[in-house]
Design a protein around this motif. Structure first.
Motif, PDB file in Angstrom:
ATOM      1  N   VAL A  13       0.835  -1.203   0.000  1.00  0.00           N
ATOM      2  CA  VAL A  13       0.000   0.000   0.000  1.00  0.00           C
ATOM      3  C   VAL A  13       0.866   1.248   0.000  1.00  0.00           C
ATOM      4  N   LEU A  14       1.954   1.256   0.775  1.00  0.00           N
ATOM      5  CA  LEU A  14       2.848   2.417   0.801  1.00  0.00           C
ATOM      6  C   LEU A  14       3.526   2.621  -0.558  1.00  0.00           C
ATOM      7  N   VAL A  15       4.033   1.537  -1.150  1.00  0.00           N
ATOM      8  CA  VAL A  15       4.697   1.652  -2.454  1.00  0.00           C
ATOM      9  C   VAL A  15       3.681   2.077  -3.512  1.00  0.00           C
ATOM     10  N   GLY A  16       2.491   1.470  -3.522  1.00  0.00           N
ATOM     11  CA  GLY A  16       1.447   1.846  -4.477  1.00  0.00           C
ATOM     12  C   GLY A  16       1.021   3.287  -4.305  1.00  0.00           C
ATOM     13  N   VAL A  59       3.785   5.508  -5.673  1.00  0.00           N
ATOM     14  CA  VAL A  59       3.787   5.506  -7.134  1.00  0.00           C
ATOM     15  C   VAL A  59       2.600   6.297  -7.666  1.00  0.00           C
ATOM     16  N   MET A  60       1.410   6.034  -7.165  1.00  0.00           N
ATOM     17  CA  MET A  60       0.204   6.669  -7.692  1.00  0.00           C
ATOM     18  C   MET A  60       0.098   8.153  -7.309  1.00  0.00           C
ATOM     19  N   LEU A  61       0.488   8.510  -6.104  1.00  0.00           N
ATOM     20  CA  LEU A  61       0.278   9.870  -5.632  1.00  0.00           C
ATOM     21  C   LEU A  61       1.477  10.804  -5.831  1.00  0.00           C
ATOM     22  N   TYR A  62       2.674  10.251  -6.005  1.00  0.00           N
ATOM     23  CA  TYR A  62       3.851  11.101  -6.116  1.00  0.00           C
ATOM     24  C   TYR A  62       4.629  10.847  -7.411  1.00  0.00           C
ATOM     25  N   TYR A  63       5.066   9.621  -7.640  1.00  0.00           N
ATOM     26  CA  TYR A  63       5.966   9.313  -8.743  1.00  0.00           C
ATOM     27  C   TYR A  63       5.316   9.569 -10.116  1.00  0.00           C
ATOM     28  N   MET A  64       4.111   9.058 -10.349  1.00  0.00           N
ATOM     29  CA  MET A  64       3.465   9.228 -11.652  1.00  0.00           C
ATOM     30  C   MET A  64       3.126  10.691 -11.950  1.00  0.00           C
TER      31      MET A  64
END
Length: 179
Positions: free
Chosen positions: A20-23, A26-31
């Protein structure tokens, strides 16, 4: 009653938390950051292209200004294209040039407008006492104060006794029409 979680369940919950933290990262910051960086890179390339075009335009403008300076240095009073509806001054100019001929006639064609340049066609015929006099009239027409082009020039020399030279030509006067 509360039951105690087993080690396996704790490991699975830990893995779920990490997932959940990695997702979320990725979804909220990296992308969003990657998309923003791509947009900024495209904007940078667009600005670089605009800068290159502007630099070319500046160089062209400098080159044209230099050419104009050279032209004005060689001829400080160059001919220009007269403004549109210049018929009356053209007629005075033609009369001044052709008054030395014994006889002349003018026939006006259509006025052709293409963008900002207007072409006024005049069919001209005149007689002259000699070939040299006819040539001088043509030279004066060519060197006129108004931009013109001589076209379809036809010269006919009469019999030796008469000595008259008949000239017919097409003149195209150019005028500038502001858009």
């Amino acid at each position: 009653m509360k039951r105690q979680l087993t080690a396996r369940e704790l490991i699975l919950l830990g893995m779920l938390l990490v997932l959940v933290l990695v997702g979320g990262y990725v979804m909220l910051y990296y992308m969003p950051m990657t998309a923003e960086l791509e947009r900024l890179e495209q904007e940078k390339l667009s600005c670089e292209d605009q800068l290159a075009v502007a630099q070319i335009q500046v160089e062209d403008k400098r080159r044209m200004e230099q050419e104009l300076e050279e032209i004005f240095a060689a001829n400080p009073n160059p001919l220009s294209i007269a403004p549109y509806d210049n018929l009356q001054p053209v007629m005075f100019e033609l009369n001044g040039i052709l008054q030395s001929t014994p006889e002349y006639s003018l026939s006006f064609g259509t006025v052709d407008t293409e963008e900002t340049i207007v072409r006024r066609q005049i069919l001209l015929s005149y007689t002259s006492g000699s070939y040299e006099a006819a040539k001088e009239v043509l030279q004066r027409l060519h060197d006129s104060a108004y931009r013109c082009m001589l076209d379809n020039v036809s010269i006919s020399i009469g019999e030796r006794d008469e000595g008259n030279v008949s000239v017919s030509a097409s003149l195209v006067f150019f005028e500038y029409q502001a858009g």
